[in-house]
Design a protein around this motif. Structure first.
Motif, PDB file in Angstrom:
ATOM      1  N   ASN A   1       0.830  -1.209   0.000  1.00 25.78           N
ATOM      2  CA  ASN A   1       0.000   0.000   0.000  1.00 25.78           C
ATOM      3  C   ASN A   1       0.862   1.256   0.000  1.00 25.78           C
ATOM      4  O   ASN A   1       0.605   2.218  -0.742  1.00 25.78           O
ATOM      5  N   ALA A   2       1.875   1.266   0.858  1.00 26.39           N
ATOM      6  CA  ALA A   2       2.761   2.430   0.948  1.00 26.39           C
ATOM      7  C   ALA A   2       3.504   2.660  -0.358  1.00 26.39           C
ATOM      8  O   ALA A   2       3.628   3.799  -0.836  1.00 26.39           O
ATOM      9  N   ILE A   3       4.018   1.593  -0.970  1.00 29.71           N
ATOM     10  CA  ILE A   3       4.787   1.749  -2.205  1.00 29.71           C
ATOM     11  C   ILE A   3       3.881   2.195  -3.349  1.00 29.71           C
ATOM     12  O   ILE A   3       4.283   3.013  -4.180  1.00 29.71           O
ATOM     13  N   ALA A   4       2.660   1.685  -3.382  1.00 28.35           N
ATOM     14  CA  ALA A   4       1.733   2.116  -4.432  1.00 28.35           C
ATOM     15  C   ALA A   4       1.443   3.611  -4.319  1.00 28.35           C
ATOM     16  O   ALA A   4       1.378   4.324  -5.331  1.00 28.35           O
ATOM     17  N   GLU A   5       1.287   4.117  -3.109  1.00 31.82           N
ATOM     18  CA  GLU A   5       1.082   5.552  -2.921  1.00 31.82           C
ATOM     19  C   GLU A   5       2.304   6.339  -3.384  1.00 31.82           C
ATOM     20  O   GLU A   5       2.180   7.406  -4.004  1.00 31.82           O
ATOM     21  N   TYR A   6       3.479   5.832  -3.076  1.00 34.12           N
ATOM     22  CA  TYR A   6       4.723   6.482  -3.514  1.00 34.12           C
ATOM     23  C   TYR A   6       4.781   6.558  -5.044  1.00 34.12           C
ATOM     24  O   TYR A   6       5.116   7.595  -5.618  1.00 34.12           O
ATOM     25  N   VAL A   7       4.477   5.438  -5.703  1.00 30.12           N
ATOM     26  CA  VAL A   7       4.535   5.395  -7.165  1.00 30.12           C
ATOM     27  C   VAL A   7       3.584   6.412  -7.779  1.00 30.12           C
ATOM     28  O   VAL A   7       3.971   7.197  -8.657  1.00 30.12           O
ATOM     29  N   ILE A   8       2.349   6.427  -7.313  1.00 33.55           N
ATOM     30  CA  ILE A   8       1.366   7.357  -7.873  1.00 33.55           C
ATOM     31  C   ILE A   8       1.753   8.799  -7.567  1.00 33.55           C
ATOM     32  O   ILE A   8       1.638   9.693  -8.429  1.00 33.55           O
ATOM     33  N   ALA A   9       2.251   9.057  -6.355  1.00 26.54           N
ATOM     34  CA  ALA A   9       2.672  10.421  -5.998  1.00 26.54           C
ATOM     35  C   ALA A   9       3.817  10.893  -6.888  1.00 26.54           C
ATOM     36  O   ALA A   9       3.813  12.032  -7.378  1.00 26.54           O
ATOM     37  N   ALA A  10       4.796  10.031  -7.120  1.00 24.73           N
ATOM     38  CA  ALA A  10       5.938  10.402  -7.949  1.00 24.73           C
ATOM     39  C   ALA A  10       5.518  10.667  -9.392  1.00 24.73           C
ATOM     40  O   ALA A  10       6.023  11.588 -10.043  1.00 24.73           O
ATOM     41  N   LEU A  11       4.590   9.867  -9.896  1.00 26.32           N
ATOM     42  CA  LEU A  11       4.107  10.077 -11.257  1.00 26.32           C
ATOM     43  C   LEU A  11       3.248  11.336 -11.352  1.00 26.32           C
ATOM     44  O   LEU A  11       3.350  12.100 -12.322  1.00 26.32           O
ATOM     45  N   LEU A  12       2.409  11.578 -10.354  1.00 27.85           N
ATOM     46  CA  LEU A  12       1.566  12.774 -10.372  1.00 27.85           C
ATOM     47  C   LEU A  12       2.399  14.052 -10.374  1.00 27.85           C
ATOM     48  O   LEU A  12       2.010  15.055 -10.973  1.00 27.85           O
ATOM     49  N   MET A  13       3.553  14.010  -9.713  1.00 22.53           N
ATOM     50  CA  MET A  13       4.423  15.193  -9.680  1.00 22.53           C
ATOM     51  C   MET A  13       4.815  15.660 -11.078  1.00 22.53           C
ATOM     52  O   MET A  13       5.082  16.842 -11.295  1.00 22.53           O
ATOM     53  N   ARG A  14       4.854  14.723 -12.024  1.00 19.69           N
ATOM     54  CA  ARG A  14       5.261  15.061 -13.385  1.00 19.69           C
ATOM     55  C   ARG A  14       4.121  15.690 -14.189  1.00 19.69           C
ATOM     56  O   ARG A  14       4.355  16.255 -15.251  1.00 19.69           O
ATOM     57  N   HIS A  15       2.899  15.563 -13.690  1.00 26.04           N
ATOM     58  CA  HIS A  15       1.740  16.063 -14.427  1.00 26.04           C
ATOM     59  C   HIS A  15       1.020  17.205 -13.709  1.00 26.04           C
ATOM     60  O   HIS A  15       0.327  17.995 -14.351  1.00 26.04           O
ATOM     61  N   VAL A  16       1.172  17.259 -12.405  1.00 23.27           N
ATOM     62  CA  VAL A  16       0.503  18.290 -11.596  1.00 23.27           C
ATOM     63  C   VAL A  16       1.588  19.033 -10.803  1.00 23.27           C
ATOM     64  O   VAL A  16       1.874  18.679  -9.652  1.00 23.27           O
ATOM     65  N   PRO A  17       2.208  20.056 -11.382  1.00 25.73           N
ATOM     66  CA  PRO A  17       3.370  20.710 -10.762  1.00 25.73           C
ATOM     67  C   PRO A  17       2.983  21.694  -9.661  1.00 25.73           C
ATOM     68  O   PRO A  17       3.185  22.912  -9.776  1.00 25.73           O
ATOM     69  N   LEU A  18       2.426  21.178  -8.579  1.00 27.65           N
ATOM     70  CA  LEU A  18       1.945  22.035  -7.501  1.00 27.65           C
ATOM     71  C   LEU A  18       3.061  22.872  -6.883  1.00 27.65           C
ATOM     72  O   LEU A  18       2.885  24.066  -6.620  1.00 27.65           O
ATOM     73  N   ALA A  19       4.217  22.247  -6.633  1.00 30.40           N
ATOM     74  CA  ALA A  19       5.310  22.981  -5.989  1.00 30.40           C
ATOM     75  C   ALA A  19       5.792  24.132  -6.862  1.00 30.40           C
ATOM     76  O   ALA A  19       6.001  25.254  -6.386  1.00 30.40           O
ATOM     77  N   ARG A  20       5.950  23.877  -8.158  1.00 32.67           N
ATOM     78  CA  ARG A  20       6.402  24.941  -9.073  1.00 32.67           C
ATOM     79  C   ARG A  20       5.358  26.053  -9.188  1.00 32.67           C
ATOM     80  O   ARG A  20       5.689  27.246  -9.170  1.00 32.67           O
ATOM     81  N   ALA A  21       4.076  25.679  -9.283  1.00 32.35           N
ATOM     82  CA  ALA A  21       3.015  26.683  -9.372  1.00 32.35           C
ATOM     83  C   ALA A  21       2.990  27.556  -8.121  1.00 32.35           C
ATOM     84  O   ALA A  21       2.838  28.790  -8.206  1.00 32.35           O
ATOM     85  N   ASP A  22       3.152  26.947  -6.958  1.00 26.23           N
ATOM     86  CA  ASP A  22       3.168  27.681  -5.696  1.00 26.23           C
ATOM     87  C   ASP A  22       4.359  28.648  -5.637  1.00 26.23           C
ATOM     88  O   ASP A  22       4.219  29.826  -5.307  1.00 26.23           O
TER      89      ASP A  22
END
Length: 324
Positions: A96-117
């Protein structure tokens, strides 16, 4: 029974363990080096050893009936050194933890929240809707490739499907699963590698998987694809990965499992002989993908379950090697 937790890794699962097993068991904490007074004798006479390694430099746990890894990997356990009556088992609970990590890492490439902020704090409206240059991509339009289809990959597939992704799998044996859109066996590895926008490696390290993802396999990937390793570092050939990233042969990588690790005598070290840290197309994390409080709790429960089964003479779970 005498239960020993050997080394710092096993100690991570020690706190509160008494509450999970019968009170008559003796539980001891042993150092990695087994060089404190009485530790060697306790190790050699333990009924259950909880640890991650067994090699020629160590005493033999000659009385052990169960050698239990507190994690999935057992590549550091030399099974020829286990006594004939001993069972080798492992733990999962990290999927469960690794699946969340994988999705989070992939989402970072499509939803650039940190850069937008960061940009908006400087009054830069970089991703403002309505600007043609501000368009983002969507994770749900992507294809994820899963190399291996064990506990981790199956859980990642469920999360990926929830995001709308297509799921491709390469595995030693053919796969038919409701979350899998297309699958290959490993003799078609290169075709699989070229079929996905992101390839996630979750294979254990064995003689058959070491270096499986080599320069030719990486060259078969799409030019903008991402390679992610949450399995074992050496499944991806180290130099081939570095060269592919340094030359921008692929779009990038997310690396959580490495080639060099800290030791009990060296608390910090570089994760590779190559300078991955100098590359801007790799996300580096310190083998953290599965490390959550939930993972620890679930693994403790597996350890306690098998100890209970052993004391009652019942069949064990997660068995990798039975008594000889």
């Amino acid at each position: 029974m005498k239960i020993v937790f050997h080394g710092q890794n096993a100690a991570n699962f020690r706190q509160g363990f008494e509450q999970l097993v019968a009170p008559e068991h003796q539980i001891l904490d042993l150092s990695d080096a087994l060089d404190q007074a009485g530790e060697r004798a306790h190790y050699e006479t333990a009924d259950v050893v909880i640890g991650i390694k067994l090699n020629d430099s160590m005493p033999v746990p000659s009385q052990a009936r169960l050698f239990h890894a507190p994690a999935a990997g057992t590549d550091a356990v030399n099974t020829t050194l286990l006594p004939a009556q001993c069972t080798l088992a492992n733990c999962f609970g990290h999927e469960n933890a690794i699946a969340e990590y994988v999705i989070a890492a992939l989402l970072m490439r499509h939803v650039p929240l940190a850069r937008a902020d960061q940009d908006l704090r400087r009054q830069r409206w970089t991703y403002w809707a309505g600007r043609p240059t501000a368009l983002r991509t969507e994770l749900g339009s992507q294809t994820i490739g899963l190399l291996g289809f064990g506990h981790i990959a199956q859980t990642v597939a469920l999360r990926a499907k929830a995001m709308g992704m297509r799921v491709h799998v390469a595995n030693r044996s053919p796969i038919q699963h409701p979350t899998v859109d297309q699958s290959w066996t490993l003799d078609a590895l290169h075709e699989f590698m070229g079929s996905a926008d992101a390839v996630v490696v979750s294979l254990p390290l064995t003689d058959n998987t070491q270096g499986l993802v080599d320069a030719r396999a990486i060259a078969a990937m799409r030019a903008d694809a991402v390679l992610m390793n949450v399995g074992r570092g050496a499944v991806i050939e180290e130099k081939a990965l570095y060269d592919a990233l340094a030359s921008r042969q692929i779009g990038g990588a997310v690396i959580d499992t490495w080639y060099q690790y800290p030791t009990p005598t060296q608390a910090e070290c570089a994760p590779s002989q190559y300078d991955f840290a100098a590359l801007d197309n790799v996300l580096m994390t310190p083998h953290m993908s599965g490390w959550t409080s939930g993972t620890v709790r679930r693994r403790q429960e597996t350890l306690a379950e098998n100890i209970g089964r052993l004391s009652r003479g019942e069949a064990l779970i997660n068995v990798l090697h039975g008594p000889r």
